[in-house]
Motif scaffolding. Structure first.
Motif, mmCIF file in Angstrom:
data_model
loop_
_atom_site.group_PDB
_atom_site.id
_atom_site.type_symbol
_atom_site.label_atom_id
_atom_site.label_comp_id
_atom_site.label_asym_id
_atom_site.label_seq_id
_atom_site.Cartn_x
_atom_site.Cartn_y
_atom_site.Cartn_z
ATOM 1 N N VAL A 143 0.850 -1.191 0.000
ATOM 2 C CA VAL A 143 0.000 0.000 0.000
ATOM 3 C C VAL A 143 0.881 1.235 0.000
ATOM 4 O O VAL A 143 1.762 1.377 0.849
ATOM 5 N N GLY A 144 0.678 2.117 -0.975
ATOM 6 C CA GLY A 144 1.400 3.383 -1.031
ATOM 7 C C GLY A 144 0.788 4.373 -0.059
ATOM 8 O O GLY A 144 -0.307 4.887 -0.299
ATOM 9 N N LYS A 145 1.485 4.674 1.032
ATOM 10 C CA LYS A 145 0.892 5.489 2.100
ATOM 11 C C LYS A 145 0.878 6.991 1.804
ATOM 12 O O LYS A 145 -0.106 7.658 2.120
ATOM 13 N N PRO A 146 1.920 7.573 1.203
ATOM 14 C CA PRO A 146 1.892 9.033 1.003
ATOM 15 C C PRO A 146 1.052 9.478 -0.185
ATOM 16 O O PRO A 146 0.928 10.661 -0.439
ATOM 17 N N ARG A 147 0.471 8.524 -0.929
ATOM 18 C CA ARG A 147 -0.200 8.859 -2.181
ATOM 19 C C ARG A 147 -1.220 9.981 -2.013
ATOM 20 O O ARG A 147 -1.267 10.946 -2.772
ATOM 21 N N TYR A 148 -2.063 9.871 -0.982
ATOM 22 C CA TYR A 148 -3.152 10.825 -0.826
ATOM 23 C C TYR A 148 -2.742 12.064 -0.037
ATOM 24 O O TYR A 148 -3.577 12.910 0.266
ATOM 25 N N GLU A 521 -9.176 12.086 7.189
ATOM 26 C CA GLU A 521 -8.043 11.853 8.087
ATOM 27 C C GLU A 521 -7.823 10.375 8.389
ATOM 28 O O GLU A 521 -6.766 9.999 8.924
ATOM 29 N N LEU A 522 -8.792 9.508 8.033
ATOM 30 C CA LEU A 522 -8.620 8.073 8.271
ATOM 31 C C LEU A 522 -8.077 7.333 7.056
ATOM 32 O O LEU A 522 -7.848 6.124 7.115
ATOM 33 N N LEU A 523 -7.858 8.030 5.941
ATOM 34 C CA LEU A 523 -7.287 7.385 4.763
ATOM 35 C C LEU A 523 -5.831 7.024 5.032
ATOM 36 O O LEU A 523 -5.067 7.828 5.571
ATOM 37 N N ILE A 524 -5.441 5.825 4.640
ATOM 38 C CA ILE A 524 -4.048 5.386 4.794
ATOM 39 C C ILE A 524 -3.307 5.435 3.464
ATOM 40 O O ILE A 524 -2.202 5.969 3.370
ATOM 41 N N GLY A 525 -3.882 4.871 2.425
ATOM 42 C CA GLY A 525 -3.204 4.888 1.134
ATOM 43 C C GLY A 525 -3.926 4.043 0.107
ATOM 44 O O GLY A 525 -5.006 3.486 0.352
ATOM 45 N N LYS A 526 -3.298 3.927 -1.038
ATOM 46 C CA LYS A 526 -3.859 3.196 -2.169
ATOM 47 C C LYS A 526 -3.201 1.827 -2.276
ATOM 48 O O LYS A 526 -1.986 1.702 -2.189
ATOM 49 N N ALA A 527 -4.037 0.787 -2.464
ATOM 50 C CA ALA A 527 -3.506 -0.558 -2.694
ATOM 51 C C ALA A 527 -2.819 -0.583 -4.053
ATOM 52 O O ALA A 527 -3.415 -0.200 -5.067
#
Length: 559
Positions: A143-148, A521-527
């Motif tokens: 999962v790409g965490k900084p994407r968003y 604020e609960l988004l972590i990233g994109k699979a």
């Protein structure tokens, strides 16, 4: 149609976990060879370390495990890979109910609980011998965490987020779903499709949201693959693809093996080969197993059946009453909703220099045709009805004279798409048809939903494969009641998410009236990538023992 209750399959993701749930730690005593679990953990740790090191220079990534089947078929949770003993079709059944929400193996009467039955997607035989088949942990993804942090999420992304909480589930749990609604929109689920009202739009100004072609292909579900028809026909069950007789009373198509069909192009007019969804019922199978005599199965509508959802346990109550231990599967696992959004895949070999190939998909009383001149390669789309007479997009294709081609023709999300040899064909006008032509009620013609015709063309058709689109069920709140349509309003920084396995996903539809969204604020990233689907114990096709042989086929980017 009857309402269906979505199971509480929440796609919880153990954060940063790469361990196997429910297994005791391997012994490290002197003189003991490491257990298979320890060897697997070592191999997976090396793979993870290599991939993370490779990706670190580009972006921060984190590994997650998919525990349940709410995102099937895009992402596999804990499941079994099985093969139908009657027709030979390989398929998967969910086994996430063998473990607790925390991943610990459930034990009943001193024995680990094990899914033992599942229903084949091709012949619909319910096999009851899968108790000893291994259950595999779900896909491991990056999962790409900084994407968003640098860009907004996009509709149809598969995203990981912290669960907002509904009073039943720990709000710290990681979930994975597909992003459907964006901030400020109103999301409507109706007839299996997604409709969106943009911010500031009129109260009834909803527009159908169409999945991009790549996303569409990723979520398709199998309906029938004709490669398994010979085994099904040998059991006595009816054929699915049937030639229509010509004016002279002879079939326009012939077949020696029930897999490939040939038309010589000599018969006048349109010569049709049509698909009928003739599936034996559970009771017909039971009578066949008791008597050895198959029965004629009447054509049925194609529904949102998923073999993945049919995994289940023996019914001890039936056993104690002296009845078969496997009663008829519950209706909500066999598909309750008509699906008219279909895709035809096939291989076409053009054997002559002239004539026309016709591909037809029917939905709600309308015919959606793609007519291809095999001499010039010109393809023309058409929809039946006077109100669609001006719908005639055309395009050039690579079909010119004798040759072999892979074709895919779809009618999903009110849009016709054609692929030739893996490439999406570009037409000279939009292939999305007017939303006023909405045909959401099944008609008689939907019992023959797919057809292929030869008009003076010598053709051979093989590799016939029928697939269907996702059907999103219009559920809302507890108790999970189904409606004609449901609407969900989103405010600023709120996102609406759904699982690809709509019948068995607890998602934004079911979190409660005031809690149907994911705050930004609960988004972590994109699979991003499936880096470790379950491994093999043998080298594929060679049958050579090789513990933890990588499953390269199922690795790939998440779409």
């Amino acid at each position: 149609m009857t309402a269906r209750k979505s199971r509480d399959t929440k796609s919880r993701l153990p954060e940063g976990s790469s361990s196997r749930h429910g297994e005791s730690a391997p012994s490290t005593s002197s003189g003991h060879f490491p257990s298979s679990a320890a060897i697997r953990e070592t191999i997976e740790s090396v793979v993870i370390a290599f991939i993370l090191a490779f990706l670190f220079r580009t972006f921060e990534a984190e590994a997650f495990i998919i525990p349940t089947g709410s995102m099937a078929p895009t992402l596999m949770g804990r499941h079994k890979d099985v093969e139908c003993p009657k027709c030979g079709c390989p398929y998967r059944i969910s086994s996430s109910s063998e473990v607790t929400a925390e991943g610990a193996r459930i034990v009943v009467d001193g024995e680990p609980r094990s899914v033992t039955a599942g229903t084949c997607p091709m012949c619909r035989h319910t096999a009851t011998e899968w108790g000893k088949a291994p259950s595999y942990n779900g896909d491991r993804i990056l999962v790409g965490k900084p994407r968003y942090q640098f860009s907004d999420p996009r509709r149809w992304d598969v995203i990981v987020f912290k669960f907002p909480g509904d009073g039943e589930t720990d709000a710290r749990t990681n979930f994975i779903k597909r992003l459907i609604g964006l901030p400020g929109e109103t999301v409507r689920i109706e007839n299996g499709d997604i409709w969106i009202r943009r911010p500031g739009g009129e109260p009834d100004e909803f527009h159908l949201e169409r999945k991009p072609p790549g996303k569409l292909l990723a979520v398709l579900q199998p309906v029938f693959d004709n490669r398994y028809m010979p085994a099904i026909a040998e059991l006595g069950w009816p054929e699915r693809w049937r030639p229509e007789p010509t004016a002279a009373g002879e079939p326009g198509w012939t077949s020696d093996d029930r897999v490939a069909f040939r038309a010589d192009g000599s018969a006048p007019g349109e010569n049709w080969l049509r698909y009928e969804h003739r599936i034996p019922s559970f009771r017909q199978w039971r009578r066949f197993l008791d008597t050895g005599r198959a029965e004629e199965a009447a054509p049925q509508l194609i529904t949102d059946f998923m073999a993945y959802d049919t995994g289940r346990f023996p019914n001890d109550d039936f056993r104690l009453r002296g009845l078969p231990s496997y009663p008829q599967p519950p209706e909500n696992s066999l598909g309750e909703h008509w699906v008219g959004d279909l895709v035809l895949c096939c291989t076409v070999e053009v054997l002559g220099e002239s004539g026309e190939l016709v591909l037809e998909l029917r939905k709600g009383g309308r015919q959606f045709q793609c007519r291809v001149d095999v001499a010039t390669g010109r393809a023309t789309l058409a929809i039946s009805g006077e109100d669609a007479a001006d719908f005639q997009p055309t395009a050039a294709t690579g079909i010119r004279g004798p040759g072999r081609h892979e074709l895919r023709y779809s009618n999903c999300d009110n849009q016709l798409l054609l692929w030739v040899d893996g490439r999406l064909v570009s037409f000279d006008a939009s292939t999305a048809y007017d939303e006023r032509l909405r045909n959401h009620k099944a008609a008689d013609g939907d019992l023959q939903p797919i057809g292929i015709a030869s008009v003076g063309a010598a053709l051979e058709i093989s590799d016939l494969n029928v697939m269907r689109d996702i059907y999103y069920i219009a559920l809302k709140e507890t108790p999970y009641r189904e409606h004609a349509h449901v609407d969900f309003d989103l405010e600023e920084d709120q996102f609406f998410v759904l699982g690809d396995n709509s019948a068995f996903s607890k998602d934004s539809r079911l979190w409660g009236h005031d809690n149907h969204y994911v705050p930004r604020e609960l988004l972590i990233g994109k699979a991003l990538f499936i880096y470790w689907p379950h491994s093999y114990d043998r080298i594929p096709y060679l049958d050579i023992p090789f513990p933890f042989f990588p499953n390269f086929k199922d690795m790939g980017f998440v779409r």
